[in-house]
Design a protein around this motif. Structure first.
Motif, mmCIF file in Angstrom:
data_model
loop_
_atom_site.group_PDB
_atom_site.id
_atom_site.type_symbol
_atom_site.label_atom_id
_atom_site.label_comp_id
_atom_site.label_asym_id
_atom_site.label_seq_id
_atom_site.Cartn_x
_atom_site.Cartn_y
_atom_site.Cartn_z
ATOM 1 N N PRO A 9 22.208 -10.112 0.518
ATOM 2 C CA PRO A 9 21.244 -11.024 1.154
ATOM 3 C C PRO A 9 21.167 -10.921 2.681
ATOM 4 N N HIS A 10 22.285 -10.706 3.347
ATOM 5 C CA HIS A 10 22.244 -10.661 4.808
ATOM 6 C C HIS A 10 21.586 -9.384 5.348
ATOM 7 N N LEU A 11 21.365 -8.388 4.506
ATOM 8 C CA LEU A 11 20.724 -7.136 4.929
ATOM 9 C C LEU A 11 19.222 -7.115 4.637
ATOM 10 N N ARG A 12 18.745 -8.072 3.903
ATOM 11 C CA ARG A 12 17.355 -8.043 3.439
ATOM 12 C C ARG A 12 16.342 -8.240 4.547
ATOM 13 N N VAL A 13 16.647 -9.080 5.528
ATOM 14 C CA VAL A 13 15.703 -9.314 6.622
ATOM 15 C C VAL A 13 15.434 -8.011 7.365
ATOM 16 N N GLU A 40 18.427 -5.064 -4.555
ATOM 17 C CA GLU A 40 19.654 -4.259 -4.573
ATOM 18 C C GLU A 40 20.517 -4.462 -3.330
ATOM 19 N N LEU A 41 19.948 -5.059 -2.300
ATOM 20 C CA LEU A 41 20.695 -5.249 -1.047
ATOM 21 C C LEU A 41 21.415 -6.591 -1.035
ATOM 22 N N ARG A 57 0.822 -1.215 0.000
ATOM 23 C CA ARG A 57 0.000 0.000 0.000
ATOM 24 C C ARG A 57 0.857 1.267 0.000
ATOM 25 N N ILE A 58 1.963 1.234 0.682
ATOM 26 C CA ILE A 58 2.823 2.416 0.787
ATOM 27 C C ILE A 58 3.874 2.456 -0.325
ATOM 28 N N TYR A 59 4.521 1.347 -0.608
ATOM 29 C CA TYR A 59 5.659 1.343 -1.529
ATOM 30 C C TYR A 59 5.383 0.720 -2.892
ATOM 31 N N GLY A 60 4.453 -0.222 -2.956
ATOM 32 C CA GLY A 60 4.210 -0.951 -4.191
ATOM 33 C C GLY A 60 5.078 -2.201 -4.260
ATOM 34 N N ALA A 61 4.521 -3.255 -4.815
ATOM 35 C CA ALA A 61 5.207 -4.550 -4.852
ATOM 36 C C ALA A 61 6.510 -4.489 -5.636
ATOM 37 N N SER A 62 6.493 -3.862 -6.798
ATOM 38 C CA SER A 62 7.705 -3.854 -7.626
ATOM 39 C C SER A 62 8.811 -3.017 -6.977
ATOM 40 N N VAL A 79 9.289 -2.610 -3.722
ATOM 41 C CA VAL A 79 9.817 -3.396 -2.606
ATOM 42 C C VAL A 79 10.762 -4.466 -3.134
ATOM 43 N N ALA A 80 10.345 -5.133 -4.199
ATOM 44 C CA ALA A 80 11.195 -6.172 -4.794
ATOM 45 C C ALA A 80 12.514 -5.576 -5.277
ATOM 46 N N LYS A 81 12.466 -4.409 -5.906
ATOM 47 C CA LYS A 81 13.693 -3.754 -6.391
ATOM 48 C C LYS A 81 14.608 -3.378 -5.229
#
Length: 123
Positions: free
Chosen positions: A54-58, A51-52, A38-43, A45-47
């Motif tokens: 893997p260990h920073l994604r959580v 870009e991060l 609702r705030i950011y949009g699915a695409s 958030v995925a982008k």
């Protein structure tokens, strides 16, 4: 967990095995993704997650969820409103602490007795 993550269910698409959103938006918590979408949009958030490292994604996903919830609750200030409130509470507490320390110092200067007790003794 079912075949699709909450993100893929929400946008009604097949969830690939390498779905970037799947680890952070499980199917058993659809509201989590709904708020972020609702705030950011699915695409977007995925982008951002892609870009991060893997260990920073959580942590990034947790932060996006928190910020989205704050923005939904307070559309004007979002999490900045919460930070401002906490900052004000810290300032108020520091001011109260300074007053209490001053009172303690004043009490110590009267020899551990309240000022009224010393006046009563002198009379």
């Amino acid at each position: 967990m079912s075949g699709r993550c909450a993100a893929c269910k929400y946008v009604r698409r097949r969830c690939p095995s390498d779905c970037i959103l799947s680890p952070y938006f499980p199917s058993n918590d659809p509201q989590r993704f709904t708020s972020v979408h609702r705030i950011y949009g699915a695409s977007n958030v995925a982008k951002m997650l892609q870009e991060l490292l893997p260990h920073l994604r959580v942590e990034a996903a947790e932060t996006l969820c928190y910020e989205a919830q704050c923005r939904i609750q307070d559309p004007i200030y979002g999490c900045v409103g919460v930070i401002s409130q906490l900052h004000q509470q810290i300032q108020d507490t520091e001011c109260q602490l300074a007053k209490t320390r001053a009172e303690i110092a004043l009490m110590n200067s009267y020899g551990q007795e309240p000022p009224q007790a010393q006046v009563d003794q002198q009379i």
